[in-house]
Design a protein around this motif. Sequence first.
Motif, short mmCIF file in Angstrom:
data_model
loop_
_atom_site.label_atom_id
_atom_site.label_comp_id
_atom_site.label_asym_id
_atom_site.label_seq_id
_atom_site.Cartn_x
_atom_site.Cartn_y
_atom_site.Cartn_z
N LEU A 285 0.83 -1.21 0.00
CA LEU A 285 0.00 0.00 0.00
C LEU A 285 0.86 1.26 0.00
O LEU A 285 0.60 2.22 -0.74
N PHE A 286 1.89 1.24 0.83
CA PHE A 286 2.76 2.40 0.94
C PHE A 286 3.52 2.67 -0.36
O PHE A 286 3.53 3.80 -0.87
N VAL A 287 4.14 1.64 -0.91
CA VAL A 287 4.95 1.83 -2.12
C VAL A 287 4.06 2.21 -3.31
O VAL A 287 4.45 3.06 -4.13
N PHE A 288 2.89 1.62 -3.41
CA PHE A 288 1.99 1.94 -4.52
C PHE A 288 1.62 3.42 -4.49
O PHE A 288 1.68 4.11 -5.51
N ALA A 289 1.23 3.91 -3.32
CA ALA A 289 0.83 5.32 -3.22
C ALA A 289 2.02 6.26 -3.35
O ALA A 289 1.93 7.31 -4.00
N ALA A 290 3.15 5.88 -2.74
CA ALA A 290 4.32 6.75 -2.76
C ALA A 290 4.93 6.87 -4.15
O ALA A 290 5.14 7.98 -4.67
N GLU A 291 5.22 5.72 -4.77
CA GLU A 291 5.79 5.76 -6.13
C GLU A 291 4.75 6.27 -7.12
O GLU A 291 5.10 6.96 -8.10
N GLY A 292 3.49 5.98 -6.87
CA GLY A 292 2.44 6.48 -7.74
C GLY A 292 2.36 8.00 -7.75
O GLY A 292 2.08 8.60 -8.79
N SER A 293 2.63 8.62 -6.60
CA SER A 293 2.61 10.09 -6.55
C SER A 293 3.71 10.68 -7.42
O SER A 293 3.53 11.73 -8.04
N VAL A 294 4.86 10.00 -7.47
CA VAL A 294 5.96 10.47 -8.32
C VAL A 294 5.60 10.33 -9.80
O VAL A 294 5.83 11.24 -10.60
N LEU A 295 5.02 9.19 -10.17
CA LEU A 295 4.64 8.97 -11.56
C LEU A 295 3.53 9.91 -12.01
O LEU A 295 3.54 10.41 -13.13
N SER A 296 2.57 10.14 -11.13
CA SER A 296 1.46 11.03 -11.50
C SER A 296 1.94 12.46 -11.68
O SER A 296 1.46 13.19 -12.55
N GLY B 110 4.93 13.25 -12.73
CA GLY B 110 5.58 13.26 -14.02
C GLY B 110 4.60 13.25 -15.18
O GLY B 110 4.89 13.75 -16.27
N LYS B 111 3.43 12.67 -14.96
CA LYS B 111 2.38 12.65 -15.99
C LYS B 111 1.80 14.04 -16.20
O LYS B 111 1.47 14.43 -17.32
N LEU B 112 1.68 14.78 -15.12
CA LEU B 112 1.09 16.12 -15.21
C LEU B 112 2.08 17.17 -15.69
O LEU B 112 1.72 18.09 -16.41
N TYR B 113 3.32 17.05 -15.25
CA TYR B 113 4.34 18.04 -15.58
C TYR B 113 5.59 17.35 -16.11
O TYR B 113 6.03 16.34 -15.57
N LYS B 114 6.17 17.93 -17.15
CA LYS B 114 7.39 17.36 -17.70
C LYS B 114 8.56 17.51 -16.74
O LYS B 114 9.42 16.64 -16.62
N ASP B 115 8.62 18.62 -16.05
CA ASP B 115 9.69 18.87 -15.10
C ASP B 115 9.12 18.75 -13.69
O ASP B 115 8.34 19.59 -13.25
N THR B 116 9.51 17.71 -12.99
CA THR B 116 9.01 17.47 -11.63
C THR B 116 9.95 17.99 -10.55
O THR B 116 9.65 17.87 -9.38
N SER B 117 11.08 18.54 -10.96
CA SER B 117 12.06 19.02 -9.97
C SER B 117 11.75 20.45 -9.57
O SER B 117 12.54 21.38 -9.77
#
Length: 254
Positions: free
Chosen positions: A32-43, A45-52
Amino acid sequence: MPPRRFAFGRAEDAVHPDTMRAALSEFIATALFVFAAEGSVLSLGKLYKDTSTAGGLVVVAIAHALALSVAVSVSLNISGGHVNPAVTLGALVGGRISLILAVFYWVAQLLGAVVAALLLRLATGGMRPLGFGVASGVSEGHAVLLEIVMTFGLVYTVYATAIDPRRGHLGIIAPLAIGFILGANILAGGPFDGAAMNPARAFGPAVVGWRWKSHWVYWVGPLVGAALAGLIYEFLVIPDETPRTHQPLAPEDY
């Protein structure tokens, strides 16, 4: 300093229902933790090209904090709510968990992280998990030191709020406190090395995304920091006369 009480555990513990339940709890909570945590990073990146960006860092930190708080909450009464091989190591060196149970926890946590990353890749149409990496201009040695310090703070917080026998009503806010320190550390160390503080959190996306560069950093740093936190809190902070109760509390008669 009192002598360390490492408990190897009994052979029958390996097949006892309580062990199976605790391992299953760690598997589900870590997934549950990894799915939500890594998913937040991927989402992001999906919304913005530059996530930094500063805003992106805050979003990821909040997502991690909330996800870990929930994961600890749903597993606290069953397995102790470790959700992290480093936390399990901290409890092991402090004599709060047997070696046999720790091994089951480690296997469950790593499998949970891999399954979560795999499900995330399938659910996002093949997006490759980003995982963790050391930022440009930051040496691996500095990243290891950063992981040691951050994981020390995380595991020290776990000890103070969830393991310490004197925690009293403070144990009620343990999941929230643990999530807060994780989020704060991500804000502090995220731009440098991603701020994993959890070998399972780094391992799952690394396997599924096949990104192994500097991966050893996210094992050595967290494990060293966790061991130091467990030893210091257990033998320097908790009084000698404080009764030792292993986490999780298992029946005495099996």
